[in-house]
Design a protein around this motif. Structure first.
Motif, PDB file in Angstrom:
ATOM      1  N   ALA A   1      51.078  47.612  -5.064  1.00  0.00           N
ATOM      2  CA  ALA A   1      50.603  46.157  -4.543  1.00  0.00           C
ATOM      3  C   ALA A   1      49.190  46.200  -4.276  1.00  0.00           C
ATOM      4  O   ALA A   1      48.483  45.100  -4.446  1.00  0.00           O
ATOM      5  N   LYS A   2      48.478  47.552  -4.141  1.00  0.00           N
ATOM      6  CA  LYS A   2      47.049  47.458  -3.986  1.00  0.00           C
ATOM      7  C   LYS A   2      46.476  47.313  -5.318  1.00  0.00           C
ATOM      8  O   LYS A   2      45.069  47.320  -5.404  1.00  0.00           O
ATOM      9  N   ARG A   3      47.162  47.697  -6.380  1.00  0.00           N
ATOM     10  CA  ARG A   3      46.239  47.802  -7.693  1.00  0.00           C
ATOM     11  C   ARG A   3      45.466  49.141  -7.371  1.00  0.00           C
ATOM     12  O   ARG A   3      44.319  49.319  -7.935  1.00  0.00           O
TER      13      ARG A   3
ATOM     14  N   PRO B   1      47.271  52.872   3.565  1.00  0.00           N
ATOM     15  CA  PRO B   1      45.760  52.731   3.174  1.00  0.00           C
ATOM     16  C   PRO B   1      45.388  51.263   4.044  1.00  0.00           C
ATOM     17  O   PRO B   1      46.313  50.568   4.346  1.00  0.00           O
ATOM     18  N   SER B   2      44.286  50.937   3.712  1.00  0.00           N
ATOM     19  CA  SER B   2      43.785  49.580   4.154  1.00  0.00           C
ATOM     20  C   SER B   2      44.431  48.668   3.269  1.00  0.00           C
ATOM     21  O   SER B   2      44.704  48.989   2.237  1.00  0.00           O
ATOM     22  N   ALA B   3      44.714  47.615   3.991  1.00  0.00           N
ATOM     23  CA  ALA B   3      45.698  46.329   3.359  1.00  0.00           C
ATOM     24  C   ALA B   3      44.823  45.452   2.676  1.00  0.00           C
ATOM     25  O   ALA B   3      44.908  44.274   2.767  1.00  0.00           O
ATOM     26  N   ASN B   4      44.074  46.199   1.733  1.00  0.00           N
ATOM     27  CA  ASN B   4      43.446  44.956   0.677  1.00  0.00           C
ATOM     28  C   ASN B   4      43.650  45.614  -0.785  1.00  0.00           C
ATOM     29  O   ASN B   4      44.117  46.600  -1.058  1.00  0.00           O
ATOM     30  N   GLN B   5      43.231  44.888  -1.875  1.00  0.00           N
ATOM     31  CA  GLN B   5      43.148  45.131  -3.058  1.00  0.00           C
ATOM     32  C   GLN B   5      42.203  46.005  -3.208  1.00  0.00           C
ATOM     33  O   GLN B   5      41.035  46.083  -2.664  1.00  0.00           O
TER      34      GLN B   5
ATOM     35  N   THR C   1      37.110  44.060   0.119  1.00  0.00           N
ATOM     36  CA  THR C   1      36.864  44.120   1.256  1.00  0.00           C
ATOM     37  C   THR C   1      38.278  44.269   2.283  1.00  0.00           C
ATOM     38  O   THR C   1      39.345  43.612   2.117  1.00  0.00           O
ATOM     39  N   SER C   2      38.226  45.184   3.227  1.00  0.00           N
ATOM     40  CA  SER C   2      39.027  45.436   4.034  1.00  0.00           C
ATOM     41  C   SER C   2      39.627  44.314   5.008  1.00  0.00           C
ATOM     42  O   SER C   2      38.661  43.534   5.352  1.00  0.00           O
ATOM     43  N   PRO C   3      41.020  44.319   5.451  1.00  0.00           N
ATOM     44  CA  PRO C   3      41.135  43.240   6.356  1.00  0.00           C
ATOM     45  C   PRO C   3      41.205  43.479   7.941  1.00  0.00           C
ATOM     46  O   PRO C   3      41.604  44.626   8.137  1.00  0.00           O
TER      47      PRO C   3
ATOM     48  N   ILE D   1      35.744  48.927  11.335  1.00  0.00           N
ATOM     49  CA  ILE D   1      35.588  49.547   9.835  1.00  0.00           C
ATOM     50  C   ILE D   1      36.395  50.763  10.057  1.00  0.00           C
ATOM     51  O   ILE D   1      36.813  51.108  11.223  1.00  0.00           O
ATOM     52  N   GLU D   2      36.760  51.442   9.038  1.00  0.00           N
ATOM     53  CA  GLU D   2      37.710  52.419   8.774  1.00  0.00           C
ATOM     54  C   GLU D   2      37.239  53.867   9.591  1.00  0.00           C
ATOM     55  O   GLU D   2      36.238  53.807   9.802  1.00  0.00           O
ATOM     56  N   SER D   3      38.398  54.475   9.937  1.00  0.00           N
ATOM     57  CA  SER D   3      38.122  55.572  10.720  1.00  0.00           C
ATOM     58  C   SER D   3      37.008  56.760  10.131  1.00  0.00           C
ATOM     59  O   SER D   3      36.889  56.616   8.777  1.00  0.00           O
TER      60      SER D   3
ATOM     61  N   HIS E   1      31.534  51.976  -5.535  1.00  0.00           N
ATOM     62  CA  HIS E   1      32.107  50.586  -5.067  1.00  0.00           C
ATOM     63  C   HIS E   1      33.182  50.531  -4.414  1.00  0.00           C
ATOM     64  O   HIS E   1      34.380  51.066  -4.966  1.00  0.00           O
ATOM     65  N   HIS E   2      33.122  49.894  -3.195  1.00  0.00           N
ATOM     66  CA  HIS E   2      34.502  50.021  -2.487  1.00  0.00           C
ATOM     67  C   HIS E   2      34.013  48.376  -1.383  1.00  0.00           C
ATOM     68  O   HIS E   2      32.761  48.119  -1.497  1.00  0.00           O
ATOM     69  N   TYR E   3      35.044  48.051  -0.925  1.00  0.00           N
ATOM     70  CA  TYR E   3      34.793  47.174   0.043  1.00  0.00           C
ATOM     71  C   TYR E   3      34.199  45.840  -0.240  1.00  0.00           C
ATOM     72  O   TYR E   3      33.695  45.069   0.123  1.00  0.00           O
TER      73      TYR E   3
HETATM   74 MG    MG Z   1      40.404  51.187   2.010  1.00  0.00          MG
END
Ligand code: MG
Ligand code: TXA
Length: 333
Positions: free
Chosen positions: A46-48, A133-137, A141-143, A170-172, A225-227
């Motif tokens: 789902a997140k690819r 994991p964070s619920a984004n592709q 960008t994280s949700p 922001i993430e843990s 690259h992330h977020y």
């Molecule tokens: Mg993430």
């Protein structure tokens, strides 16, 4: 199609092997039961998300955390008792309850107890820890709102529990603990800082040392690259004029590869207008605003986003947030 669900519906759906967008205090997670290999695999699909990027397992109490580990130690005990529930993930030696799909073949597992009553109730009721994991592709960008999650998964069967806006934003912080060597590594900075961690361990009279994380494979998700927002973001030094920002952004974006480290870079042909991403000068408030602002600015008519770097951004309180901004950005000008 992704849709909103009540807590009860979400619990039922998770028990059936479904995926649920779960509110936490950091960002929304995309959760599945850890004992269902098909469900866990569907998170990656789902997140690819590439299978080399391990998932964090979420628990509702300390015993459930320990039940996943082949070793536990006084350092983990002290940090868990002090910071959980909260935005700290402990990377510990795993046991056979945690599959290698979750950990991407690593002998360790990242574990966290989220500080969100909805999440804790759901994990408890499901009765099995949840990989999330964070619920984004992947790479995006994280949700921090339920609506963000809905828009990330328009085509997948995902239920989302609306828990409002994430307080931390922001993430843990991720810390790996070398059980036996009493050493710790910060794999991802967050709002819980190295000095806060050190203070707690000193107060617990424990011997410990921090080692620098050089091996990027230790934290396979920590790529360049992330977020990334859907329009390019650039970080701007000094007080560059808008004209200069536009010109330099055009040159920068043109020079980028199409893809780097499995993440496709956004390279629009037209880059004639930019929008400034403005955040509070208070780091905890800025963290709460960050991902929503990136999404809002991407939805504007501007072709790209820019964020002005100020001298106070190099203070240690900004460490976690600047890590996210640098990775979300296509470059610095
Ligand atoms: Mg993430
Ligand atoms: O705040 C958070 O941590 C959020 C919420 C949903 O809990 N979760 C989150 O998950 O940020 P995710 O998948 O977006 O990032 C997790 C990162 C991975 O990319 C990887 O770098 C690291 O955690 N990780 C997980 N397990 C690991 C392990 N065994 N060893 C090293 N790093 C690990």
């Amino acid at each position: 199609m992704a849709k909103l669900a009540s807590e009860i519906e979400a619990i039922h759906f998770l028990q059936q092997g479904g995926l649920v967008g779960l509110p936490t205090e950091t960002v929304y997670g995309l959760a599945a039961k850890i004992d269902d290999p098909v469900a866990v695999e569907s998170i990656f699909k789902a997140k690819r998300r590439p299978f080399f990027d391990p998932l964090i397992v979420h628990v509702y109490n300390l015993d459930q955390a320990k039940s996943l580990c082949s070793g536990w130690d006084p350092i983990a005990d002290s940090l868990a008792k002090h910071f959980w529930p909260g935005p700290l993930t402990l990377v510990m030696p795993k046991n056979s309850l945690v599959s290698e799909v979750i950990t991407s073949g690593l002998p360790t597992v990242g574990i966290r107890m989220p500080n969100n009553s909805v999440a804790l109730r759901i994990i408890k009721q499901v009765g099995i820890p949840l990989a999330a994991p964070s619920a984004n592709q992947f790479g995006k960008t994280s949700p921090t709102l339920a609506t963000h999650v809905l828009s990330e998964f328009p085509d997948d069967m995902v239920y989302v529990v609306d828990g409002g806006a994430c307080e931390v934003g922001i993430e843990s912080t991720i810390v790996s603990i070398d059980v036996g060597a009493s050493s710790l590594k910060i794999l991802r900075p967050g709002v819980i800082s190295e000095s806060q961690i050190a203070k707690v361990l000193v107060e617990s009279n424990l011997n410990f040392k921090f080692v620098i994380s050089e091996d990027r494979l230790m934290a396979p998700g920590q790529m360049k690259h992330h977020y990334m927002p859907t329009k390019p973001l650039v970080l701007v030094n000094d007080d560059l004029t808008v004209e200069k920002i536009i010109l330099e952004t055009q040159q920068l974006i043109k020079s980028l590869p199409d893809q780097e480290e499995s993440v496709k870079l956004v390279k629009p042909d037209k880059l004639t207008s930019g929008i400034e991403v403005s955040l509070s000068s208070q780091p905890s408030l800025a963290a709460r605003q960050l991902y929503s602002r990136l999404r809002e600015c991407s939805e504007s008519n501007a072709d790209f986003l820019y964020f002005r770097l100020r001298s106070y951004h190099s203070d240690s309180d900004w460490f976690g947030l600047m890590d996210r901004l640098k990775k979300a950005a296509s470059g610095i000008i």
